[in-house]
Design an enzyme around this catalytic site. Sequence first.
Site, short mmCIF file in Angstrom:
data_model
loop_
_atom_site.label_atom_id
_atom_site.label_comp_id
_atom_site.label_asym_id
_atom_site.label_seq_id
_atom_site.Cartn_x
_atom_site.Cartn_y
_atom_site.Cartn_z
N SER A 161 0.83 -1.22 0.00
CA SER A 161 0.00 0.00 0.00
C SER A 161 0.86 1.26 0.00
O SER A 161 0.51 2.26 -0.64
CB SER A 161 -1.00 0.00 1.17
OG SER A 161 -0.33 0.10 2.40
N ASN A 162 2.00 1.24 0.69
CA ASN A 162 2.89 2.40 0.62
C ASN A 162 3.49 2.56 -0.77
O ASN A 162 3.62 3.68 -1.27
CB ASN A 162 4.01 2.28 1.66
CG ASN A 162 3.58 2.75 3.03
OD1 ASN A 162 3.47 3.95 3.29
ND2 ASN A 162 3.29 1.80 3.91
N HIS B 250 9.80 2.70 9.03
CA HIS B 250 9.52 1.71 10.07
C HIS B 250 8.31 2.19 10.87
O HIS B 250 8.23 3.37 11.22
CB HIS B 250 10.74 1.54 10.98
CG HIS B 250 10.54 0.42 11.95
ND1 HIS B 250 10.71 -0.90 11.61
CD2 HIS B 250 10.12 0.42 13.23
CE1 HIS B 250 10.41 -1.66 12.64
NE2 HIS B 250 10.05 -0.89 13.65
N LEU C 249 11.28 -6.60 3.86
CA LEU C 249 11.65 -7.29 5.10
C LEU C 249 13.00 -7.99 5.09
O LEU C 249 13.38 -8.61 6.07
CB LEU C 249 10.55 -8.30 5.46
CG LEU C 249 9.15 -7.67 5.62
CD1 LEU C 249 8.13 -8.72 5.99
CD2 LEU C 249 9.17 -6.53 6.63
N GLU D 233 2.02 7.19 7.54
CA GLU D 233 2.90 6.76 6.44
C GLU D 233 2.45 7.37 5.11
O GLU D 233 3.26 7.91 4.35
CB GLU D 233 2.91 5.23 6.33
CG GLU D 233 3.54 4.57 7.54
CD GLU D 233 3.63 3.06 7.44
OE1 GLU D 233 4.55 2.51 8.04
OE2 GLU D 233 2.78 2.44 6.78
N ASP E 206 17.06 -1.46 10.89
CA ASP E 206 16.42 -0.33 11.59
C ASP E 206 17.40 0.56 12.36
O ASP E 206 17.04 1.13 13.38
CB ASP E 206 15.33 -0.84 12.56
CG ASP E 206 14.27 -1.65 11.83
OD1 ASP E 206 14.00 -1.34 10.65
OD2 ASP E 206 13.72 -2.58 12.45
N ASN F 254 14.25 3.84 4.35
CA ASN F 254 13.28 2.85 4.83
C ASN F 254 12.24 3.57 5.69
O ASN F 254 12.51 4.63 6.25
CB ASN F 254 14.01 1.81 5.69
CG ASN F 254 13.06 0.74 6.22
OD1 ASN F 254 12.19 0.25 5.49
ND2 ASN F 254 13.22 0.38 7.48
C1 GAR Z 1 4.29 -0.60 6.72
O1 GAR Z 1 3.58 -0.27 7.89
C2 GAR Z 1 5.78 -0.40 6.94
O2 GAR Z 1 6.07 0.67 7.79
C3 GAR Z 1 6.15 -1.70 7.58
O3 GAR Z 1 5.43 -2.68 6.90
C4 GAR Z 1 4.19 -2.11 6.46
C5 GAR Z 1 4.05 -2.45 5.00
O4 GAR Z 1 2.77 -2.10 4.53
N1 GAR Z 1 7.57 -1.92 7.51
C6 GAR Z 1 8.25 -2.58 8.43
O5 GAR Z 1 7.72 -3.07 9.41
C7 GAR Z 1 9.74 -2.66 8.17
N2 GAR Z 1 10.44 -3.14 9.34
P1 GAR Z 1 2.51 -1.99 2.98
O6 GAR Z 1 3.14 -3.22 2.31
O7 GAR Z 1 1.03 -1.97 2.83
O8 GAR Z 1 3.16 -0.73 2.50
#
Ligand code: GAR
Length: 190
Positions: free
Chosen positions: A14-15, A105, A86, A175, A146, A103
């Site tokens: 989604s991001n 977080h 990840l 985000e 991180d 990145n």
């Molecule tokens: C997001 O909340 C991002 O911040 C997190 O995974 C989610 C991905 O959502 N990232 C981490 O936890 C990295 N350590 P998305 O795939 O819908 O963008």
Amino acid sequence: MNKNIAIFASGNGSNAENIVRYFRENGGAQVGLIVCNRKQAFVFERARKLGVPSVYMEKEAWADGGKILELLRSEGVDFIVLAGFLLRVPDCLLEAYPNRIVNIHPSLLPKYGGKGMYGDRVHEAVVAAGERESGITIHYIDEHFDEGTVIAQFRCPVLPTDSSADVAAKVHALEYSHYPQVIAGLLNEM
Ligand code: GAR
């Protein structure tokens, strides 16, 4: 000339979608490539609908990174954005893109960071600890999970009645509203 961004993602995406749409609307850069380490990830469906080229890179490719670096160079990638990615980024990419890999977080680092802390696990830990706030951290990456230099943090309240899903929704909203703008600011300085 427009900067060319590659997004690395592992899951929902989604991001990634939000960043693609932001630069389409605002210009200054474009997302030219999405790279993913999981074949079944929903981000591929989003990429297809958006018309952004997407590539699956298997586990072995992330171990030394040479094949990925070759792809990024051939596509003229200037900047790498991790969005729900990840795996550890290979050293050869860190060397080839110094201060050009960021990145996001979903917590206020250094709290609730490190290997194994991602997505909903972070929000569950925040609620279990009785935290009164959470938020997001946008940072450069280095060889540790991180731990790179923090670029920006944004906060949201956590109410005693909030579930981890409530916290996740607040964090996702942060985000979506901040990550693209922060990336745009960094690209402007390049
Ligand atoms: C997001 O909340 C991002 O911040 C997190 O995974 C989610 C991905 O959502 N990232 C981490 O936890 C990295 N350590 P998305 O795939 O819908 O963008």
